[in-house]
Motif scaffolding. Structure first.
Motif, mmCIF file in Angstrom:
data_model
loop_
_atom_site.group_PDB
_atom_site.id
_atom_site.type_symbol
_atom_site.label_atom_id
_atom_site.label_comp_id
_atom_site.label_asym_id
_atom_site.label_seq_id
_atom_site.Cartn_x
_atom_site.Cartn_y
_atom_site.Cartn_z
ATOM 1 N N ILE A 1 0.814 -1.222 0.000
ATOM 2 C CA ILE A 1 0.000 0.000 0.000
ATOM 3 C C ILE A 1 0.850 1.276 0.000
ATOM 4 O O ILE A 1 0.587 2.187 -0.794
ATOM 5 C CB ILE A 1 -1.016 -0.018 1.164
ATOM 6 N N PRO A 2 1.888 1.400 0.828
ATOM 7 C CA PRO A 2 2.686 2.642 0.789
ATOM 8 C C PRO A 2 3.419 2.868 -0.536
ATOM 9 O O PRO A 2 3.856 3.987 -0.810
ATOM 10 C CB PRO A 2 3.692 2.437 1.930
ATOM 11 N N ARG A 3 3.531 1.824 -1.359
ATOM 12 C CA ARG A 3 4.204 1.961 -2.655
ATOM 13 C C ARG A 3 3.260 2.448 -3.750
ATOM 14 O O ARG A 3 3.680 2.683 -4.889
ATOM 15 C CB ARG A 3 4.776 0.605 -3.093
ATOM 16 N N MET A 4 1.983 2.549 -3.418
ATOM 17 C CA MET A 4 0.986 2.930 -4.415
ATOM 18 C C MET A 4 1.035 4.422 -4.699
ATOM 19 O O MET A 4 1.705 5.184 -4.017
ATOM 20 C CB MET A 4 -0.415 2.525 -3.928
ATOM 21 N N SER A 5 0.280 4.816 -5.711
ATOM 22 C CA SER A 5 0.136 6.233 -6.009
ATOM 23 C C SER A 5 -1.360 6.558 -6.053
ATOM 24 O O SER A 5 -2.180 5.650 -6.241
ATOM 25 C CB SER A 5 0.820 6.574 -7.334
ATOM 26 N N PRO A 6 -1.743 7.805 -5.870
ATOM 27 C CA PRO A 6 -0.893 8.965 -5.580
ATOM 28 C C PRO A 6 -0.371 8.939 -4.151
ATOM 29 O O PRO A 6 -1.063 8.505 -3.230
ATOM 30 C CB PRO A 6 -1.838 10.152 -5.796
ATOM 31 N N GLU A 7 0.846 9.435 -3.985
ATOM 32 C CA GLU A 7 1.535 9.358 -2.702
ATOM 33 C C GLU A 7 0.785 10.096 -1.599
ATOM 34 O O GLU A 7 0.706 9.625 -0.466
ATOM 35 C CB GLU A 7 2.956 9.931 -2.853
ATOM 36 N N TRP A 8 0.196 11.269 -1.935
ATOM 37 C CA TRP A 8 -0.504 12.062 -0.908
ATOM 38 C C TRP A 8 -1.641 11.271 -0.271
ATOM 39 O O TRP A 8 -1.980 11.482 0.893
ATOM 40 C CB TRP A 8 -1.040 13.372 -1.492
ATOM 41 N N LEU A 9 -2.218 10.339 -1.032
ATOM 42 C CA LEU A 9 -3.351 9.569 -0.519
ATOM 43 C C LEU A 9 -2.897 8.428 0.375
ATOM 44 O O LEU A 9 -3.372 8.277 1.504
ATOM 45 C CB LEU A 9 -4.177 9.036 -1.694
ATOM 46 N N VAL A 10 -1.943 7.641 -0.116
ATOM 47 C CA VAL A 10 -1.588 6.413 0.601
ATOM 48 C C VAL A 10 -0.631 6.664 1.766
ATOM 49 O O VAL A 10 -0.266 5.727 2.471
ATOM 50 C CB VAL A 10 -1.004 5.352 -0.357
ATOM 51 N N LEU A 11 -0.224 7.909 1.985
ATOM 52 C CA LEU A 11 0.562 8.226 3.176
ATOM 53 C C LEU A 11 -0.328 8.646 4.348
ATOM 54 O O LEU A 11 0.168 8.903 5.442
ATOM 55 C CB LEU A 11 1.583 9.329 2.866
ATOM 56 N N GLN A 12 -1.639 8.703 4.113
ATOM 57 C CA GLN A 12 -2.564 9.044 5.192
ATOM 58 C C GLN A 12 -2.925 7.776 5.967
ATOM 59 O O GLN A 12 -3.411 6.803 5.372
ATOM 60 C CB GLN A 12 -3.828 9.700 4.629
ATOM 61 N N PRO A 13 -2.695 7.763 7.284
ATOM 62 C CA PRO A 13 -2.925 6.543 8.079
ATOM 63 C C PRO A 13 -4.337 5.977 7.937
ATOM 64 O O PRO A 13 -4.514 4.752 7.851
ATOM 65 C CB PRO A 13 -2.655 6.996 9.516
ATOM 66 N N GLU A 14 -5.359 6.847 7.891
ATOM 67 C CA GLU A 14 -6.737 6.355 7.760
ATOM 68 C C GLU A 14 -6.937 5.616 6.445
ATOM 69 O O GLU A 14 -7.639 4.600 6.393
ATOM 70 C CB GLU A 14 -7.729 7.526 7.851
#
Length: 320
Positions: free
Chosen positions: A88-101
């Protein structure tokens, strides 16, 4: 009763077919969430039944969470959950998948889907297919652009609805392409082979050029099939593409093949200018689509439709 049933089934068919025709050329942002749910078969055409169906399906999904999610740490599910957690953290867009929720929501969706589909289980690539649904269903609850939006600012009920709706619509999509993700991924192998045969007839120069420099289609097109071009296009383009995929019969399987062929041939000039294996592979794995928008996607879809019309019924070129 039988006459009424026939009338309503005819009305439903007419409604959905008209909706598909209207959606093929792109769906306005404000009605995209409900349109996607209707086209995927998640929501009934009968407006009076929609709210009850939504409530029932959302409750059913969170019933799965209660029933299965604690088992993610069990020995026989650990590998699945660990791989999802890594991907999941490797996915894009980065701004989305870096959110813990968002990470937690995606982990639940993917884990529940995997253990309810043991024939394939979780396979890398499935994780990307959550994102378009999730982003589109966020649109139901916000007015501003979704980019860089803080998902945690949404109310808990809204987040639960987005999560459940994303799960069910992703499941509907995967029902049509599940052989892409079973052991050895035979669906993808067949589609890549079909793409090679199709391109050899559409543009023999491109096909021969790649063959001359020993570029195998599997080396670049596996990802195109596995991720439905999501790694090749900006998210806004994927969402526009999916408007048409959901409007087109077998859009995510059969029509996607023609989109991939049109996409490859779109770069014929750049491909023919490369004169070695390494240059070709760098180009094909990093095609310059960062600034693409609706216009480029519309041209791509029009060409794919032309190819489908010209070649779909030609048995010598491609056997479904």
């Amino acid at each position: 009763y039988v006459k009424n049933q026939h009338f309503f089934s005819s009305l439903y068919f007419y409604f959905v077919e008209e909706l598909r025709k209207l959606s093929w050329s792109g769906i306005p942002r404000q009605v995209r969430p409900i349109t996607w749910k209707l086209l995927s078969g998640y929501l009934p055409a009968n407006a009076e039944r929609r709210e009850s169906v939504l409530q029932r399906k959302r409750q059913e999904y969170f019933g799965f969470i209660q029933q299965y999610y604690d088992s993610r740490n069990d020995e026989h599910h650990q590998d699945t959950y660990r791989q999802i957690h890594i991907d999941i953290p490797r996915m894009s867009p980065e701004w989305l998948v870096l959110q813990p929720e968002v990470v937690e929501i995606f982990e639940r969706i993917l884990f529940i889907w995997a253990i309810r589909h043991p024939a394939s289980g979780y396979v890398q690539g499935i994780n990307d297919l959550v994102t378009p649904f999730f982003v589109v269903y966020v649109f139901e609850y916000i007015e501003e652009e979704v980019e860089n939006f803080d998902v945690s600012s949404l109310q808990e009920e809204a987040l639960r609805n987005i999560e459940a709706d994303s799960f069910w619509c992703m499941s509907k999509l995967l029902d049509g392409i599940q052989d892409n993700y079973t052991f050895a991924q035979p669906g993808i192998q067949k589609k890549v082979k079909a793409l090679e045969e199709l391109v050899s007839r559409i543009d023999e120069s491109v096909h021969r050029h790649m063959h001359h420099y020993e570029v195998e289609y599997l080396q670049f097109a596996f990802r195109w099939m596995n991720n439905l071009l999501m790694r090749e296009l900006p998210l806004r383009c994927t969402i526009r593409l999916w408007d048409t995929y959901q409007a087109e019969p077998e859009g995510f399987s059969h029509f996607h093949l023609y989109v991939c062929a049109a996409f490859l041939v779109r770069w014929r000039k750049e491909i023919l200018e490369e004169r070695d294996f390494q240059g070709l592979m760098i180009l094909l794995q990093n095609l310059p689509t960062m600034h693409w928008g609706n216009e480029e996607v519309s041209v791509l879809l029009a060409e794919a439709y032309r190819l489908k019309f010209a070649f779909a019924d030609a048995p010598n070129h491609y056997k479904r």
